[in-house]
Design a protein around this motif. Structure first.
Motif, PDB file in Angstrom:
ATOM      1  N   GLY A 212       5.168   2.890   7.682  1.00  0.00           N
ATOM      2  CA  GLY A 212       4.119   3.251   6.722  1.00  0.00           C
ATOM      3  C   GLY A 212       4.243   2.552   5.384  1.00  0.00           C
ATOM      4  N   GLY A 213       4.926   1.396   5.356  1.00  0.00           N
ATOM      5  CA  GLY A 213       5.073   0.664   4.088  1.00  0.00           C
ATOM      6  C   GLY A 213       6.243   1.189   3.279  1.00  0.00           C
ATOM      7  N   ILE A 214       6.410   0.642   2.059  1.00  0.00           N
ATOM      8  CA  ILE A 214       7.623   0.918   1.277  1.00  0.00           C
ATOM      9  C   ILE A 214       7.840   2.416   1.080  1.00  0.00           C
ATOM     10  CG2 ILE A 214       8.681   0.644  -1.019  1.00  0.00           C
ATOM     11  CD1 ILE A 214       7.637  -2.211  -0.972  1.00  0.00           C
ATOM     12  N   ASP A 215       6.795   3.152   0.672  1.00  0.00           N
ATOM     13  CA  ASP A 215       6.996   4.598   0.489  1.00  0.00           C
ATOM     14  C   ASP A 215       6.303   5.435   1.570  1.00  0.00           C
ATOM     15  OD1 ASP A 215       4.434   4.303  -0.235  1.00  0.00           O
ATOM     16  OD2 ASP A 215       4.653   4.946  -2.318  1.00  0.00           O
ATOM     17  N   GLY A 216       5.874   4.782   2.623  1.00  0.00           N
ATOM     18  CA  GLY A 216       5.349   5.510   3.790  1.00  0.00           C
ATOM     19  C   GLY A 216       3.877   5.877   3.724  1.00  0.00           C
ATOM     20  N   THR A 217       3.236   5.593   2.574  1.00  0.00           N
ATOM     21  CA  THR A 217       1.853   6.086   2.433  1.00  0.00           C
ATOM     22  C   THR A 217       0.791   4.981   2.501  1.00  0.00           C
ATOM     23  OG1 THR A 217       2.129   5.969   0.039  1.00  0.00           O
ATOM     24  CG2 THR A 217       2.471   8.121   1.060  1.00  0.00           C
ATOM     25  N   ALA A 218       1.207   3.765   2.865  1.00  0.00           N
ATOM     26  CA  ALA A 218       0.261   2.634   2.816  1.00  0.00           C
ATOM     27  C   ALA A 218      -0.955   2.871   3.708  1.00  0.00           C
ATOM     28  CB  ALA A 218       0.976   1.348   3.216  1.00  0.00           C
ATOM     29  N   LEU A 219      -0.726   3.320   4.934  1.00  0.00           N
ATOM     30  CA  LEU A 219      -1.844   3.513   5.859  1.00  0.00           C
ATOM     31  C   LEU A 219      -2.705   4.697   5.434  1.00  0.00           C
ATOM     32  CD1 LEU A 219      -2.361   1.796   8.493  1.00  0.00           C
ATOM     33  CD2 LEU A 219      -0.110   1.505   7.495  1.00  0.00           C
ATOM     34  N   ALA A 220      -2.053   5.763   4.977  1.00  0.00           N
ATOM     35  CA  ALA A 220      -2.798   6.946   4.517  1.00  0.00           C
ATOM     36  C   ALA A 220      -3.710   6.558   3.357  1.00  0.00           C
ATOM     37  CB  ALA A 220      -1.827   8.041   4.099  1.00  0.00           C
ATOM     38  N   GLU A 221      -3.179   5.770   2.427  1.00  0.00           N
ATOM     39  CA  GLU A 221      -3.988   5.363   1.269  1.00  0.00           C
ATOM     40  C   GLU A 221      -5.200   4.549   1.706  1.00  0.00           C
ATOM     41  OE1 GLU A 221      -1.343   3.304  -1.409  1.00  0.00           O
ATOM     42  OE2 GLU A 221      -0.019   5.041  -1.445  1.00  0.00           O
ATOM     43  N   ARG A 222      -4.981   3.599   2.609  1.00  0.00           N
ATOM     44  CA  ARG A 222      -6.105   2.782   3.088  1.00  0.00           C
ATOM     45  C   ARG A 222      -7.151   3.652   3.766  1.00  0.00           C
ATOM     46  NH1 ARG A 222      -4.557  -1.446   7.192  1.00  0.00           N
ATOM     47  NH2 ARG A 222      -6.781  -1.416   7.576  1.00  0.00           N
ATOM     48  N   LEU A 223      -6.671   4.616   4.547  1.00  0.00           N
ATOM     49  CA  LEU A 223      -7.621   5.466   5.267  1.00  0.00           C
ATOM     50  C   LEU A 223      -8.399   6.367   4.309  1.00  0.00           C
ATOM     51  CD1 LEU A 223      -8.772   6.211   7.992  1.00  0.00           C
ATOM     52  CD2 LEU A 223      -6.977   7.930   8.217  1.00  0.00           C
ATOM     53  N   ILE A 224      -7.713   6.864   3.281  1.00  0.00           N
ATOM     54  CA  ILE A 224      -8.396   7.696   2.273  1.00  0.00           C
ATOM     55  C   ILE A 224      -9.503   6.868   1.597  1.00  0.00           C
ATOM     56  CG2 ILE A 224      -8.079   8.763  -0.012  1.00  0.00           C
ATOM     57  CD1 ILE A 224      -5.245   9.659   1.031  1.00  0.00           C
ATOM     58  N   THR A 225      -9.174   5.643   1.234  1.00  0.00           N
ATOM     59  CA  THR A 225     -10.155   4.768   0.576  1.00  0.00           C
ATOM     60  C   THR A 225     -11.328   4.485   1.510  1.00  0.00           C
ATOM     61  OG1 THR A 225      -8.359   3.770  -0.661  1.00  0.00           O
ATOM     62  CG2 THR A 225     -10.423   2.533  -0.590  1.00  0.00           C
ATOM     63  N   LEU A 249      -0.192  11.967  -2.267  1.00  0.00           N
ATOM     64  CA  LEU A 249      -1.452  11.901  -1.513  1.00  0.00           C
ATOM     65  C   LEU A 249      -2.524  12.752  -2.185  1.00  0.00           C
ATOM     66  CD1 LEU A 249      -0.211  11.945   2.203  1.00  0.00           C
ATOM     67  CD2 LEU A 249      -1.082   9.999   0.883  1.00  0.00           C
ATOM     68  N   LYS A 250      -2.091  13.882  -2.724  1.00  0.00           N
ATOM     69  CA  LYS A 250      -3.030  14.759  -3.439  1.00  0.00           C
ATOM     70  C   LYS A 250      -3.634  14.012  -4.635  1.00  0.00           C
ATOM     71  CE  LYS A 250      -3.046  19.313  -5.534  1.00  0.00           C
ATOM     72  NZ  LYS A 250      -2.285  20.521  -5.815  1.00  0.00           N
ATOM     73  N   ALA A 251      -2.764  13.382  -5.415  1.00  0.00           N
ATOM     74  CA  ALA A 251      -3.230  12.641  -6.595  1.00  0.00           C
ATOM     75  C   ALA A 251      -4.154  11.507  -6.159  1.00  0.00           C
ATOM     76  CB  ALA A 251      -2.034  12.091  -7.364  1.00  0.00           C
ATOM     77  N   TYR A 252      -3.803  10.859  -5.085  1.00  0.00           N
ATOM     78  CA  TYR A 252      -4.592   9.725  -4.602  1.00  0.00           C
ATOM     79  C   TYR A 252      -5.977  10.177  -4.148  1.00  0.00           C
ATOM     80  CZ  TYR A 252      -5.257   5.069  -2.668  1.00  0.00           C
ATOM     81  OH  TYR A 252      -5.722   3.803  -2.424  1.00  0.00           O
ATOM     82  N   LEU A 253      -6.007  11.305  -3.429  1.00  0.00           N
ATOM     83  CA  LEU A 253      -7.286  11.850  -2.959  1.00  0.00           C
ATOM     84  C   LEU A 253      -8.178  12.208  -4.145  1.00  0.00           C
ATOM     85  CD1 LEU A 253      -5.848  14.048  -0.082  1.00  0.00           C
ATOM     86  CD2 LEU A 253      -7.740  12.433   0.246  1.00  0.00           C
ATOM     87  N   LEU A 254      -7.592  12.861  -5.145  1.00  0.00           N
ATOM     88  CA  LEU A 254      -8.382  13.258  -6.323  1.00  0.00           C
ATOM     89  C   LEU A 254      -8.911  12.020  -7.047  1.00  0.00           C
ATOM     90  CD1 LEU A 254      -6.174  16.220  -7.649  1.00  0.00           C
ATOM     91  CD2 LEU A 254      -8.445  16.390  -6.580  1.00  0.00           C
ATOM     92  N   ALA A 255      -8.052  11.014  -7.164  1.00  0.00           N
ATOM     93  CA  ALA A 255      -8.458   9.791  -7.862  1.00  0.00           C
ATOM     94  C   ALA A 255      -9.590   9.086  -7.129  1.00  0.00           C
ATOM     95  CB  ALA A 255      -7.261   8.852  -8.006  1.00  0.00           C
ATOM     96  N   ARG A 256      -9.672   9.277  -5.821  1.00  0.00           N
ATOM     97  CA  ARG A 256     -10.728   8.621  -5.035  1.00  0.00           C
ATOM     98  C   ARG A 256     -11.988   9.482  -4.930  1.00  0.00           C
ATOM     99  NH1 ARG A 256     -10.118   3.202  -4.333  1.00  0.00           N
ATOM    100  NH2 ARG A 256      -7.995   2.967  -5.068  1.00  0.00           N
ATOM    101  N   GLY A 257     -12.001  10.620  -5.610  1.00  0.00           N
ATOM    102  CA  GLY A 257     -13.226  11.419  -5.651  1.00  0.00           C
ATOM    103  C   GLY A 257     -13.296  12.550  -4.637  1.00  0.00           C
TER     104      GLY A 257
END
Ligand code: GLN
Length: 282
Positions: A212-225, A249-257
């Motif tokens: 999942g990349g350096i901190d494991g969240t690379a794929l999750a982030e792409r999918l959220i976007t 992931l919570k912060a990322y989701l909020l930042a993406r709307g």
């Protein structure tokens, strides 16, 4: 040789090979070799094991001693009360992922109607097929980047559903058409360093399903976007991840709307699944 002695022998071999659960594994493999349940084994301890079954058992023990998981040796794994076919082409379904299925079923219950659902990074199909079995009327599709995983998905779809659930070969949603009410995934979410350590010990699961990349969240982030463009208003995304990734992931989701973030715990009490809604209508 009696069944009891075969069990003892298996336990010793696995114990010295530093297998974590030698008694359980020996029992399950002996049951597999004899084609009987674990319970029947304990009821048959004084009986003599036939030569062919014993040979099958020894072969399985050798494979287990060399680090192959029991699920790959048996080519099956119980998940959500169902038996899935598995082999080295897919990640072995984990009990933790039942949390994702439960969370999806909870959403479906609370949002009745003709939902359109997509499960990406589907692997064996354990999530998509479990949800479909509970909700045969819903429009469910799946995808995976691995062509080989798609073949395992097809076996499980055919055996458990009796037909082929649509499954696309796709890098996340890229080759998947349409928009959805619900997007789910158990994406690869192990850290680079964790996967490197597994590779060193010859871990047989596909790296593609774990990295999942350096901190494991690379794929999750792409999918959220990407899901922001593919979810209908009021739709939701459900993702499995590691407990330590949930705040990010919570912060990322909020930042993406996204909004209405929820986190679900696995059987061990650890945060395991996160969900969020996309532009819910008032
Ligand atoms: N839960 C798995 C593990 O800990 C990882 C699954 C994944 O990366 N999707 O091995």
């Amino acid at each position: 040789m009696t069944i009891q002695n075969a069990l003892r022998e298996g336990h010793n071999l696995l114990f010295y090979a530093e297998v974590d659960t030698p008694v359980l594994d020996a029992t399950v493999l002996l049951g597999e070799a004899l084609d009987i349940s674990k319970e029947r084994i304990f009821a048959s301890l004084p009986e003599v094991i036939d030569g062919e079954s014993y040979q099958r058992y020894r072969d399985m023990l050798d494979r287990r001693c060399s680090g192959i998981p029991v699920s790959y040796i048996r080519n099956k794994k119980e998940f959500f009360g169902l038996e899935f076919y598995v082999d080295e082409r897919v990640l072995v379904p984990r009990p933790d992922t039942e949390t994702l299925v439960e969370a999806l079923l909870g959403f479906i219950d609370k949002n009745p109607g003709p939902l359109k659902i997509h499960d990406t990074c589907t692997g064996s199909g354990c999530v998509a097929i479990s949800v479909k079995l509970k909700n045969p009327g819903l429009d469910i599709s799946a995808s995976d980047i691995s062509r080989e995983a798609g073949k395992v998905f097809a076996i499980n779809s055919y055996v458990l559903l009796g037909y082929q659930l649509p499954c696309y070969r796709s890098d996340l949603l890229q080759q998947v058409p349409g928009s959805f009410d619900l997007i789910s995934a158990n994406p690869p979410y192990l850290l680079e360093s964790e996967v490197d350590n597994l590779s060193k010990i010859g871990w047989p699961e596909p790296e593609l399903a774990l990295r999942g990349g350096i901190d494991g969240t690379a794929l999750a982030e792409r999918l959220i976007t990407d899901s922001a463009f593919r979810l209908k208003a009021g739709g939701a995304i459900f993702l499995e991840g590691a407990a330590g990734q949930m705040e990010w992931l919570k912060a990322y989701l909020l930042a993406r709307g996204y909004s209405e973030i929820e986190v679900f715990k696995d059987l061990g009490g650890r945060d395991r699944v996160i969900s969020a809604r996309w532009r819910r209508c008032a």
